[in-house]
Write a protein that holds these residues in place. Structure first.
Motif, PDB file in Angstrom:
ATOM      1  N   GLU A  21       1.132  11.928  11.105  1.00 22.92           N
ATOM      2  CA  GLU A  21       0.559  13.027  10.448  1.00 22.92           C
ATOM      3  C   GLU A  21       1.411  12.967   8.979  1.00 22.92           C
ATOM      4  OE1 GLU A  21       0.773  16.706  12.423  1.00 22.92           O
ATOM      5  OE2 GLU A  21      -0.293  15.864  14.126  1.00 22.92           O
ATOM      6  N   ASP A  22       2.437  12.560   8.911  1.00 22.72           N
ATOM      7  CA  ASP A  22       3.278  12.330   7.785  1.00 22.72           C
ATOM      8  C   ASP A  22       2.579  11.277   6.857  1.00 22.72           C
ATOM      9  OD1 ASP A  22       4.917  14.441   8.348  1.00 22.72           O
ATOM     10  OD2 ASP A  22       6.596  12.978   8.976  1.00 22.72           O
ATOM     11  N   TRP A  23       2.464  10.027   7.522  1.00 19.40           N
ATOM     12  CA  TRP A  23       1.512   9.110   6.919  1.00 19.40           C
ATOM     13  C   TRP A  23       0.210   9.418   6.432  1.00 19.40           C
ATOM     14  CZ3 TRP A  23      -3.003   6.210   7.415  1.00 19.40           C
ATOM     15  CH2 TRP A  23      -2.996   4.994   6.557  1.00 19.40           C
ATOM     16  N   VAL A  24      -0.542  10.121   7.038  1.00 18.20           N
ATOM     17  CA  VAL A  24      -2.009  10.512   6.636  1.00 18.20           C
ATOM     18  C   VAL A  24      -1.703  11.512   5.591  1.00 18.20           C
ATOM     19  CG1 VAL A  24      -3.945  11.918   7.196  1.00 18.20           C
ATOM     20  CG2 VAL A  24      -3.188  10.165   8.761  1.00 18.20           C
ATOM     21  N   ALA A  25      -0.861  12.415   5.578  1.00 20.39           N
ATOM     22  CA  ALA A  25      -0.547  13.414   4.415  1.00 20.39           C
ATOM     23  C   ALA A  25      -0.197  12.539   3.052  1.00 20.39           C
ATOM     24  CB  ALA A  25       0.200  14.439   4.714  1.00 20.39           C
ATOM     25  N   GLU A  26       0.732  11.377   3.314  1.00 20.33           N
ATOM     26  CA  GLU A  26       1.130  10.792   2.205  1.00 20.33           C
ATOM     27  C   GLU A  26       0.034   9.933   1.424  1.00 20.33           C
ATOM     28  OE1 GLU A  26       4.129   7.276   0.834  1.00 20.33           O
ATOM     29  OE2 GLU A  26       4.615   8.148   2.850  1.00 20.33           O
ATOM     30  N   MET A  27      -0.678   9.138   2.361  1.00 19.30           N
ATOM     31  CA  MET A  27      -1.923   8.343   1.846  1.00 19.30           C
ATOM     32  C   MET A  27      -2.938   9.182   1.388  1.00 19.30           C
ATOM     33  SD  MET A  27      -0.318   5.365   1.851  1.00 19.30           S
ATOM     34  CE  MET A  27       1.345   5.403   2.637  1.00 19.30           C
ATOM     35  N   ASP A  28      -3.417  10.192   1.760  1.00 20.52           N
ATOM     36  CA  ASP A  28      -4.609  11.227   1.289  1.00 20.52           C
ATOM     37  C   ASP A  28      -3.712  11.732  -0.105  1.00 20.52           C
ATOM     38  OD1 ASP A  28      -6.037  10.825   3.588  1.00 20.52           O
ATOM     39  OD2 ASP A  28      -5.688  12.729   4.351  1.00 20.52           O
ATOM     40  N   GLY A  29      -2.691  11.977  -0.111  1.00 17.42           N
ATOM     41  CA  GLY A  29      -2.046  12.551  -1.337  1.00 17.42           C
ATOM     42  C   GLY A  29      -2.139  11.631  -2.308  1.00 17.42           C
ATOM     43  N   LYS A  30      -1.963  10.472  -2.258  1.00 13.51           N
ATOM     44  CA  LYS A  30      -1.949   9.176  -3.214  1.00 13.51           C
ATOM     45  C   LYS A  30      -3.346   8.963  -3.493  1.00 13.51           C
ATOM     46  CE  LYS A  30       2.552   7.384  -2.253  1.00 13.51           C
ATOM     47  NZ  LYS A  30       3.419   6.137  -1.701  1.00 13.51           N
ATOM     48  N   GLY A  31      -4.407   9.262  -2.628  1.00  8.50           N
ATOM     49  CA  GLY A  31      -5.745   8.927  -2.984  1.00  8.50           C
ATOM     50  C   GLY A  31      -5.985   7.589  -2.320  1.00  8.50           C
ATOM     51  N   VAL A  32      -5.103   7.119  -1.697  1.00  3.61           N
ATOM     52  CA  VAL A  32      -5.350   5.561  -1.204  1.00  3.61           C
ATOM     53  C   VAL A  32      -6.118   5.708   0.276  1.00  3.61           C
ATOM     54  CG1 VAL A  32      -4.121   3.839   0.026  1.00  3.61           C
ATOM     55  CG2 VAL A  32      -2.831   4.956  -1.925  1.00  3.61           C
ATOM     56  N   ARG A  33      -5.889   6.496   0.872  1.00  2.14           N
ATOM     57  CA  ARG A  33      -6.735   6.593   2.209  1.00  2.14           C
ATOM     58  C   ARG A  33      -8.013   7.526   2.153  1.00  2.14           C
ATOM     59  NH1 ARG A  33      -6.903  10.517   6.248  1.00  2.14           N
ATOM     60  NH2 ARG A  33      -7.464   9.680   8.517  1.00  2.14           N
ATOM     61  N   LEU A  34      -9.180   6.714   2.277  1.00  2.00           N
ATOM     62  CA  LEU A  34     -10.507   7.327   1.819  1.00  2.00           C
ATOM     63  C   LEU A  34     -10.993   8.109   3.304  1.00  2.00           C
ATOM     64  CD1 LEU A  34     -12.267   4.659  -0.029  1.00  2.00           C
ATOM     65  CD2 LEU A  34     -10.762   6.481  -0.872  1.00  2.00           C
ATOM     66  N   MET A  35     -10.783   7.780   4.586  1.00  2.00           N
ATOM     67  CA  MET A  35     -10.934   8.487   5.700  1.00  2.00           C
ATOM     68  C   MET A  35     -10.420   7.654   6.600  1.00  2.00           C
ATOM     69  SD  MET A  35     -14.943   7.187   6.411  1.00  2.00           S
ATOM     70  CE  MET A  35     -14.837   8.180   8.025  1.00  2.00           C
ATOM     71  N   GLY A  36     -10.346   8.191   8.062  1.00  2.00           N
ATOM     72  CA  GLY A  36      -9.777   7.446   9.100  1.00  2.00           C
ATOM     73  C   GLY A  36      -9.835   8.328  10.280  1.00  2.00           C
ATOM     74  N   ILE A  69      -8.678  -1.813  19.809  1.00  2.00           N
ATOM     75  CA  ILE A  69      -8.748  -1.048  18.362  1.00  2.00           C
ATOM     76  C   ILE A  69      -8.497   0.303  18.838  1.00  2.00           C
ATOM     77  CG2 ILE A  69     -10.149  -0.264  16.679  1.00  2.00           C
ATOM     78  CD1 ILE A  69     -11.402  -2.913  16.690  1.00  2.00           C
ATOM     79  N   ALA A  70      -7.451   1.231  18.269  1.00  2.00           N
ATOM     80  CA  ALA A  70      -7.392   2.495  18.662  1.00  2.00           C
ATOM     81  C   ALA A  70      -7.817   3.437  17.668  1.00  2.00           C
ATOM     82  CB  ALA A  70      -5.799   2.715  18.916  1.00  2.00           C
ATOM     83  N   GLY A  71      -8.025   2.884  16.302  1.00  2.00           N
ATOM     84  CA  GLY A  71      -8.499   3.867  15.401  1.00  2.00           C
ATOM     85  C   GLY A  71      -8.763   3.075  13.879  1.00  2.00           C
ATOM     86  N   PHE A  72      -9.021   3.513  12.896  1.00  2.00           N
ATOM     87  CA  PHE A  72      -9.282   2.828  11.893  1.00  2.00           C
ATOM     88  C   PHE A  72      -8.834   3.736  10.554  1.00  2.00           C
ATOM     89  CE2 PHE A  72     -12.935   5.356  12.053  1.00  2.00           C
ATOM     90  CZ  PHE A  72     -13.379   5.637  10.850  1.00  2.00           C
ATOM     91  N   ASP A  73      -8.699   3.362   9.305  1.00  2.00           N
ATOM     92  CA  ASP A  73      -8.382   3.921   8.230  1.00  2.00           C
ATOM     93  C   ASP A  73      -9.238   3.247   7.242  1.00  2.00           C
ATOM     94  OD1 ASP A  73      -6.588   6.302   8.422  1.00  2.00           O
ATOM     95  OD2 ASP A  73      -5.675   4.605   9.769  1.00  2.00           O
ATOM     96  N   ILE A  74      -9.659   3.673   6.311  1.00  2.00           N
ATOM     97  CA  ILE A  74     -10.608   2.953   5.205  1.00  2.00           C
ATOM     98  C   ILE A  74      -9.737   3.425   3.936  1.00  2.00           C
ATOM     99  CG2 ILE A  74     -12.432   2.863   3.514  1.00  2.00           C
ATOM    100  CD1 ILE A  74     -14.190   3.549   6.132  1.00  2.00           C
ATOM    101  N   ILE A  75      -8.973   2.307   3.440  1.00  2.00           N
ATOM    102  CA  ILE A  75      -8.211   2.476   2.315  1.00  2.00           C
ATOM    103  C   ILE A  75      -8.587   1.757   1.072  1.00  2.00           C
ATOM    104  CG2 ILE A  75      -6.119   2.975   3.598  1.00  2.00           C
ATOM    105  CD1 ILE A  75      -5.234   0.036   3.094  1.00  2.00           C
ATOM    106  N   GLU A  76      -8.186   2.194  -0.201  1.00  2.00           N
ATOM    107  CA  GLU A  76      -8.534   1.542  -1.470  1.00  2.00           C
ATOM    108  C   GLU A  76      -7.411   1.176  -2.118  1.00  2.00           C
ATOM    109  OE1 GLU A  76     -12.161   2.118  -4.599  1.00  2.00           O
ATOM    110  OE2 GLU A  76     -11.018   3.814  -4.096  1.00  2.00           O
ATOM    111  N   CYS A  77      -7.013  -0.020  -2.203  1.00  2.00           N
ATOM    112  CA  CYS A  77      -6.053  -0.485  -2.897  1.00  2.00           C
ATOM    113  C   CYS A  77      -6.184  -1.515  -3.920  1.00  2.00           C
ATOM    114  CB  CYS A  77      -4.919  -1.020  -1.755  1.00  2.00           C
ATOM    115  SG  CYS A  77      -4.528  -0.088  -0.524  1.00  2.00           S
ATOM    116  N   ALA A  78      -5.381  -1.591  -5.036  1.00  2.00           N
ATOM    117  CA  ALA A  78      -5.592  -2.471  -6.004  1.00  2.00           C
ATOM    118  C   ALA A  78      -5.381  -3.991  -5.847  1.00  2.00           C
ATOM    119  CB  ALA A  78      -4.393  -2.286  -7.135  1.00  2.00           C
TER     120      ALA A  78
END
Length: 109
Positions: A21-36, A69-78
């Protein structure tokens, strides 16, 4: 990111990873994680194949792998370096595996 289990890994007492939950909050806050999301267990999978124009269904996972596979996250990185940094901070990188797989660009064949 494909979030995968690793049945061969036996974590030691010092191998505790960060809280998801900390990882999700951090990546969502940075706009890196688009969904998961988590996925249902492999035992709930249905595999679909078409052979000789017939749809064939198989209950459960069909992939010949012990890692599931236990899950997925769509991330947008440089770039890949940023994606590796994001993935390395995911809790399952500590106890499972993270597979980074880019999307095809819309203009690529």
């Amino acid at each position: 990111m494909l979030v995968c289990t690793d049945p061969d890994h036996q974590p030691g007492p010092d191998d505790a990873g960060p809280d998801v939950e900390d990882w999700v909050a951090e990546m969502d806050g940075k706009g890196v994680r688009l969904m998961g999301s988590r996925t249902r267990p492999a035992s709930d999978a249905t595999t679909v194949r078409v052979r000789d124009r017939r749809v064939l269904l198989t209950d459960g996972p069909y992939a010949e792998t012990k890692d599931q596979i236990a899950g997925f996250d769509i991330i947008e990185c440089a770039d890949l370096d940023q994606a590796v940094e994001v993935a390395s901070r995911h809790p399952m990188a500590w106890a499972g595996k993270i597979e980074l797989r880019p999307f095809w660009a819309d203009d690529e064949d």
